[in-house]
Every structure is written in C-alpha cells, then in structure tokens.
Design a protein around this motif. Structure first.
Motif, PDB file in Angstrom:
ATOM      1  N   ASN A  51       0.829  -1.212   0.000  1.00 19.01           N
ATOM      2  CA  ASN A  51       0.000   0.000   0.000  1.00 19.01           C
ATOM      3  C   ASN A  51       0.863   1.262   0.000  1.00 19.01           C
ATOM      4  N   ASP A  52       2.035   1.190   0.647  1.00 22.86           N
ATOM      5  CA  ASP A  52       2.906   2.363   0.721  1.00 22.86           C
ATOM      6  C   ASP A  52       3.411   2.790  -0.665  1.00 22.86           C
ATOM      7  N   ILE A  53       3.503   1.837  -1.586  1.00 27.03           N
ATOM      8  CA  ILE A  53       3.953   2.186  -2.944  1.00 27.03           C
ATOM      9  C   ILE A  53       2.986   3.193  -3.563  1.00 27.03           C
ATOM     10  N   ASP A  88       1.183   8.619  -5.157  1.00 28.55           N
ATOM     11  CA  ASP A  88       0.225   9.734  -5.093  1.00 28.55           C
ATOM     12  C   ASP A  88       0.886  11.012  -4.590  1.00 28.55           C
ATOM     13  N   SER A  89       1.840  10.860  -3.688  1.00 31.64           N
ATOM     14  CA  SER A  89       2.428  12.051  -3.063  1.00 31.64           C
ATOM     15  C   SER A  89       3.598  12.606  -3.853  1.00 31.64           C
ATOM     16  N   LYS A  90       4.072  11.853  -4.848  1.00 26.37           N
ATOM     17  CA  LYS A  90       5.265  12.281  -5.578  1.00 26.37           C
ATOM     18  C   LYS A  90       4.918  13.421  -6.538  1.00 26.37           C
ATOM     19  N   PRO A  91       5.649  14.518  -6.481  1.00 28.05           N
ATOM     20  CA  PRO A  91       5.360  15.610  -7.411  1.00 28.05           C
ATOM     21  C   PRO A  91       5.799  15.245  -8.829  1.00 28.05           C
ATOM     22  N   GLY A  92       5.216  15.895  -9.808  1.00 27.11           N
ATOM     23  CA  GLY A  92       5.602  15.623 -11.198  1.00 27.11           C
ATOM     24  C   GLY A  92       4.438  15.868 -12.130  1.00 27.11           C
ATOM     25  N   SER A  93       4.732  15.911 -13.422  1.00 25.59           N
ATOM     26  CA  SER A  93       3.682  16.155 -14.409  1.00 25.59           C
ATOM     27  C   SER A  93       2.755  14.951 -14.488  1.00 25.59           C
TER      28      SER A  93
END
Ligand SMILES: [Zn+2]
Length: 267
Positions: free
Chosen positions: A188-190, A195-200
């Motif tokens: 689940n942490d993946i 979801d929390s990773k910034p990016g286009s």
C-alpha cells in the motif's frame, strides 16, 4: 509468568486456542507461556503425535517475531504508544476504524486494462490467493513458505517486496527508470508514495503503469513457478514489464513516448 499460552490474548487479537484450534486439541491446554520457553526459545509438548502442518509453521513464524523479557507480566493498552489507556486515544482509534476513510483502495486507472485494475484492487485489500491467505481461510495446503525462495512465509508483502525475486526485479526497474524506489514496508505504501510524488501528469501516468506492470508480472512469475508451467522466463521479466506497461499506456493514453525512448528513458 501467569499468562496462559493458549487461553490469554498475548499475541495477536485472539487467544491462540481459537486461532490455532487444531493445534490446541493436541496440546497441553492449560500451560503458561513461560512453560513453553526453554533456553530463550519456544519448545513444544504435545499430548499426541506432534502435528506437522502449515498451521504449526504459521504459529512458529508468529512466535519468532515475539521478544519476551524475564520480568513480571503486565497488561498493556496497545492502541496508545505509551501502553496506557486514555479515553481520547480510544475515541480517535474508534473514529479511524469505523468512519469512512478517504484512502483510495478502489482506485481505477484508465491507463491500465480492467484486469490490471481488478488485480490492484485485490492486491491493496490483500485478497490475492497467496499461501498465507489460503492458510488463514483454513484451506489445506502443504506449506505457507514462498515457492520462490522457501525462506519467508508467502504473504502479500513478502511476495511483492521482500522476496529476493521481487527485490531483484525492483532493482532492475530502478536502474531502467532512473528512479530510486524507496524501501517500502507495505505494498500500500507504494501507491501512497506514487500519489504524493510531485511531477507532471505524463510522468505520474508512466510511473503508475510501470508500477502496476511490475506488480502484475511478479505475481504472474510466482504463479508460473508455483504451477511449474515455466512459460515465463525469469531472465526476461524486465522485458515483459517494459513491453506490457508500454502497450497499456500507448493503447489508453497520449502519454506514451516512442518505443526507443521508452526502453531507454521511460520517465
Ligand atoms: Zn520468497
């Protein structure tokens, strides 16, 4: 020293007598936890022939995670970090447990096929038929150990994160994608990390396809090993992941680059 091995709740949320009732029938029912410890490790004493079963393996694995100290037994309120009961902490726990959660366990992505979405849904709910889950549901299986490494119990997080096979695959994905995948504690942490990773949106869509494809092929490889069909070559697993993630993205979105770019710099 006064905790009963089978009848008190001292490991998990239920007495071992109800969780491992088949073993309990063959055991000394009123023994204490302290009676079962000899030279700092657990030993058994059975009324009948020692049962050799996956349930015993299961219990042994759980006990291996327990650390006991040579001091008097105490009650501890596990919900609170300090182990002491408070009304406030208990209310927060109950609210978290019963109130609707916004955690997205039913995520659905248009960038991967329906079968992959269903697979992720079952994976996040831990409903895939791994050996540990089958054992929990009382199905008669020979062993709960992972068929790939024979070291860990075949749980969801072992199969997809901690097994040597999975680690090797994630390492290959890390080199290919040039992303340092964090050492996750749970599958689940993946997705929380994704979801929390910034990016286009392009990058996030590509990463999602790569993650789902990787999980998908780890599961297929395990099934292939388990049933001995040997249709999936382990040495080619990264190629399968690259190809399927690209096919999914290409067919369902505008975020796929050229194939040559994909196999060299997918992100
Ligand atoms: Zn394994």
């Amino acid at each position: 020293m006064t905790t009963r091995f089978w009848h008190d709740v001292w490991i998990g949320n239920e007495p071992l007598a109800s969780r491992f009732n088949r073993l309990y029938l063959d055991a000394r029912p009123n023994c204490m936890v302290a009676d079962r410890i000899i030279d700092s490790s657990f030993s058994w004493e059975w009324l009948r022939n020692p049962p050799v079963s996956c349930r015993l393996q299961h219990l042994t694995l759980e006990l291996a995670l327990v650390t006991l100290r040579d001091e008097d037994d105490i009650w501890r309120w596990n919900i609170e970090p300090e182990g002491v009961f408070t009304v406030r902490g208990t209310k927060t726990f109950l609210d978290d447990y019963y109130l609707p959660s916004t955690h997205t366990k039913t995520r659905w992505s248009n960038h991967v096929p329906g079968k992959a979405n269903v697979f992720v849904w079952r994976l996040l709910l831990d409903r895939l038929p791994n050996r540990l889950n089958l054992s929990f549901h009382g199905l008669p299986i020979d062993t709960i150990f992972c068929p790939s490494c024979s070291i860990g119990g075949e749980s969801r997080d072992h199969v997809f994160l901690f097994c040597n096979v999975a680690r090797e695959i994630w390492h290959g994905i890390s080199i290919w994608s040039d992303i340092r995948w964090q050492p996750f504690d749970s599958v689940n942490d993946i997705f929380v990390w994704l979801d929390s990773k910034p990016g286009s949106i392009t990058k996030k869509s590509r990463m999602f396809c790569i993650v789902v494809s990787t999980l998908w092929w780890i599961w297929r490889l395990l099934s292939d090993t388990l049933f001995g069909s040997n249709t999936i070559k382990r040495c080619s697993i990264l190629d399968y992941i690259r190809f399927s993630s690209y096919s999914w993205l290409k067919a369902r979105s505008k975020f796929a680059p050229s194939w040559n770019t994909w196999i060299t710099h997918p992100l």
